[in-house]
Design a protein around this motif. Structure first.
Motif, short mmCIF file in Angstrom:
data_model
loop_
_atom_site.label_atom_id
_atom_site.label_comp_id
_atom_site.label_asym_id
_atom_site.label_seq_id
_atom_site.Cartn_x
_atom_site.Cartn_y
_atom_site.Cartn_z
N TYR A 105 -19.86 63.30 -19.55
CA TYR A 105 -18.73 63.00 -20.42
C TYR A 105 -17.36 63.11 -19.75
CZ TYR A 105 -15.95 62.50 -24.62
OH TYR A 105 -15.05 62.05 -25.53
N PRO A 106 -17.04 64.25 -19.10
CA PRO A 106 -15.71 64.33 -18.47
C PRO A 106 -15.51 63.30 -17.38
CG PRO A 106 -17.06 66.24 -17.91
CD PRO A 106 -17.78 65.51 -18.99
N VAL A 109 -14.85 59.87 -19.12
CA VAL A 109 -13.47 59.86 -19.59
C VAL A 109 -12.52 59.52 -18.45
CG1 VAL A 109 -11.64 61.38 -20.40
CG2 VAL A 109 -13.90 61.49 -21.44
N ARG A 110 -12.86 59.99 -17.25
CA ARG A 110 -11.99 59.74 -16.09
C ARG A 110 -12.33 58.43 -15.39
NH1 ARG A 110 -12.23 64.92 -17.05
NH2 ARG A 110 -10.44 66.26 -16.62
N GLY B 182 -14.01 68.83 -26.22
CA GLY B 182 -13.78 67.44 -25.83
C GLY B 182 -12.42 67.27 -25.17
N LEU B 185 -12.21 68.62 -21.73
CA LEU B 185 -12.90 67.82 -20.71
C LEU B 185 -12.09 66.59 -20.32
CD1 LEU B 185 -16.52 68.14 -22.09
CD2 LEU B 185 -15.53 69.27 -20.11
N GLY B 186 -10.91 66.44 -20.96
CA GLY B 186 -10.02 65.39 -20.51
C GLY B 186 -9.91 64.19 -21.44
N ALA B 187 -10.65 64.18 -22.55
CA ALA B 187 -10.57 63.05 -23.46
C ALA B 187 -9.42 63.26 -24.44
CB ALA B 187 -11.89 62.90 -24.22
N LYS B 191 -10.23 59.61 -28.69
CA LYS B 191 -11.51 59.41 -28.02
C LYS B 191 -12.51 60.50 -28.44
CE LYS B 191 -13.67 58.25 -23.64
NZ LYS B 191 -14.63 57.41 -24.38
N ASP B 195 -16.03 59.76 -30.08
CA ASP B 195 -17.24 60.08 -29.30
C ASP B 195 -18.01 61.28 -29.86
OD1 ASP B 195 -16.67 58.07 -27.59
OD2 ASP B 195 -15.83 59.32 -26.01
#
Ligand SMILES: Nc1ncnc2c1ncn2[C@@H]1O[C@H](COP(=O)(O)OP(=O)(O)OP(=O)(O)O)[C@@H](O)[C@H]1O
Ligand SMILES: [Mg+2]
Lengths: 364, 282
Positions: A105-106, A109-110, B182, B185-187, B191, B195
């Protein structure tokens, strides 16, 4: 804003936090963290540890002061832009995704390329020894396995800073020790910086490069584990870290770092901390394992007469409970061997110790 | 003979059977009027009663002619089409609005939570006839009476409370730290919502949407007030059918509706089980 030293990896500069605009939960938190350190925040419940972590992660606003990474204030950076990994006490794994999807997931996203994601997920699954579990849902894992997935997910996007708020709180003792080992290993291997929150002092003492002891929104002492244990800078730390006896008394002389203290049971000598003054009340701390019951071959330069109360068998140690003339409890830990003495109820006994093993703190 | 515990008196045993008989009677009371129309819809005669042939289970006495009539009749065909168009459109609108409302109401920073919840749920409690009358006068100003848009908006308003209730129920089991995770984690927040939040509350969203659809599908009072001849839905057509031409086509339609409702009910139950399974293993 203040001038922020630009070479410090992470700096808290007089950070304050109030939830209700009346009382401060964190009162002027200052700390410099070097790259690659393992810092533990330790303190009683409600002392503001989680609050500090949340401000660092961006989920709580900073009331005043500055948090800076590499010299740049991050107060105004959105949480999802901070690139800080986080491990939660309840794991916070996405239950509708598989383990591999959670890890991916991370990276997704990147916008990491697909092939690279696959490679990296496999690499990190291997790192936490869960290579065969990629296709499982979090619900199909044990607590320790979930925690390892959470750890891998917080590391996989290679943040330089990882926050952990009581990550092992939900695990049983054996698993906790195993995970402590695991976290230490990954920290050494990958070199990220950790800010760790725990209630468990053994955990703090065994894992950290430095421990910040919190009380009431203020850092009482921030030092490496051994220093914290051997040379606590105030009575709170002495009491909070490990076990300690406190003998009440009055300072009669002060010479450099040595103080003579008048107690009900006689005059004793102890190391002095700053803030001690002649004629003022004080408390002398001595750890239970530094007290000896004669006959003993250990060197000593202090002695007190006490009355025997009770003894408790705890396996490798025997704990003796004595009382000072004024009623203060004194605990002594003696290795469980043939020399461990027996006492009759209320019998008088002598306790011996080295002046260098005791510290006099101002009372109150 | 069933074995009862030794300490049972004759009264305990009577109570044991009494309760079962009572439960059975309640069930019959609820179901009989619905069940009885099903065989009647296969009547080959234009009557609402069981003919002698039907009672004798004579194959001649049964037929599909009323179903044929439904399919052949332009009015019924229009009504069926309208019901689906209005129902689906209203359910979609209600699902989107209701889900957003439920998410907003679940936020710890939402002010006046109770008041706004009560306001949003009011269409479930206020008598339909009052809503209908109010909407009629209000919609007249905007020329919405006698249009599909008007009917769809009205039915969406009726469906929103169901979506809010079902989505709120699934959200109450939602762990907020998943949202925080979430973000960490960078979202971005949208998003993460898409998600993580949406997939986890999906069963609630879908069952809310189905409820909204059924509400619109069954509804006749608002249709009486707001719909013109072009917007006649199935219940409206049945309503006039009852008054104008009494024949078992209505029973055929009713049977079809019962079958459809039962299918939706099974879908809902399957979704509920799925959601229990998902959250149970979370
Ligand atoms: N969202 C909030 N709103 C108001 N007060 C809060 C909020 N979160 C925490 N507090 C208060 O701030 C103080 C510090 O809380 P915090 O959660 O940081 O403590 P902690 O050191 O993490 O404690 P624990 O070890 O129990 O987790 C507590 O008195 C708590 O009641
Ligand atoms: Mg906490």
């Amino acid at each position: 804003m203040n001038d922020l030293g630009s070479d410090t990896f992470l700096r808290f500069d007089n950070v304050k936090k109030s939830y209700d605009q009346k009382s401060l939960v964190v009162k002027g938190f200052d700390m410099d963290v070097e790259d690659g350190e393992f810092i533990t925040l330790l303190g009683p419940s409600g002392s503001g540890k989680t609050t500090v972590l949340m401000m660092l992660a961006g989920f709580e606003s900073v009331t005043s002061g500055d948090i800076a990474i590499a010299g740049k204030s991050i107060n105004r950076t959105a949480p999802n832009k901070r690139n800080i990994g986080m491990v939660f006490q309840n794991y916070a794994l996405f239950p509708h995704m598989t383990v591999a999807e959670n890890l991916a997931y991370p990276l997704t996203v990147r916008k990491t390329p697909k092939a690279q994601i696959k490679e990296r997920v496999a690499e990190y699954l291997k790192l936490v020894e869960l290579s065969d579990f990629g296709a499982r849902r979090p619900g199909q894992l044990s607590g320790g396995q979930r925690q390892r997935v959470a750890l891998a997910r917080a590391m996989i996007f290679e943040p330089t800073l990882i926050l952990m708020d009581e990550p092992l709180g939900a695990l049983d003792k054996n698993l906790r020790e195993q995970m402590q080992f695991e976290i230490t290993r990954l920290h050494k291997q990958l070199g990220f910086t950790v800010i760790y929150v725990t209630h468990d002092q053994t955990e703090a003492l065994s894992m950290s490069s430095r421990i910040a002891v919190f009380n009431d929104g203020v850092v009482q002492q921030c030092a490496p584990p051994a220093e914290l244990y051997e040379r606590p800078s105030n009575a709170f730390v002495a009491d909070f870290i490990g076990e300690n006896n406190f003998v009440p008394g009055k300072v009669i002389t002060l010479e450099g770092t040595t103080a003579q203290v008048q107690t009900d049971g006689g005059t004793i000598v102890a190391q002095a901390v700053d803030g001690l003054a002649i004629g003022h009340a004080c408390r002398v701390s001595i750890r239970p394992e530094k007290l000896f019951i004669p006959p003993t071959s250990h060197a000593h330069d202090n002695a007190l007469t006490v009355r025997f109360n009770t003894r408790i068998y705890v396996g490798d140690f025997i704990r003796y409970y004595f009382k000072l003339p004024d009623g203060t409890d004194i605990i002594v830990k003696v290795l469980n061997d043939l020399s461990a003495p027996e006492f009759a109820d209320d019998a008088e006994a002598q306790l011996l110790w080295l002046a260098s093993d005791s510290i006099a703190f101002p009372a109150g | 003979m069933k074995r009862f515990p030794e300490y049972y008196t004759i009264w305990n045993i009577a109570g044991h059977y009494g309760l079962r008989i009572f439960a059975l009677l309640v069930l019959i009371f609820l179901m009989l009027p619905i069940l009885v129309i099903m065989p009647l819809s296969f009547n080959s005669e234009p009557f609402f009663t069981f003919t002698e042939g039907m009672l004798a289970l004579d194959a001649e006495a049964y037929s599909l002619r009323w179903y044929q009539e439904v399919v052949d009749d332009d009015k019924w065909r229009l009504a069926i089409r309208n019901s689906f168009v209005v129902g689906i459109a209203a359910a979609l609108i209600a699902t989107v609005l209701g889900t957003l409302a439920a998410v907003g109401l679940a936020s710890p920073w939402m002010p006046y939570k109770r008041f706004i919840t009560a306001l949003l749920l009011s269409p479930m409690i206020v008598p339909l006839i009052i809503i209908a009358a109010g909407m009629f006068f209000f919609y007249t100003r905007f020329n919405l009476v006698g249009t599909f848009a008007g009917l769809i908006i009205a039915h969406a308003a009726l469906g929103v409370p169901f979506v809010i209730i079902t989505v709120t129920a699934t959200l109450s089991g939602f762990d907020r730290s998943l949202f925080v995770a979430g973000l960490s984690l960078g979202a971005g927040p949208f998003k993460v919502f898409w998600d993580v939040v949406i997939p986890l509350i999906r069963p609630g969203v879908i069952s809310g949407g189905l409820f909204a659809f059924v509400t619109s599908f069954d509804e006749v009072v608002l249709v009486l007030f707001l719909a013109g001849p072009e917007q006649r839905t199935i219940p409206r057509q049945m309503f006039s059918g009852l008054r104008e031409q009494i024949n078992p086509t209505i029973l055929a339609v009713a049977t079809l509706l019962v079958v459809l409702s039962a299918a939706l009910l099974f879908t809902l139950e399957a979704l509920r089980r799925r959601s229990v399974r998902l959250s149970g293993s979370a």
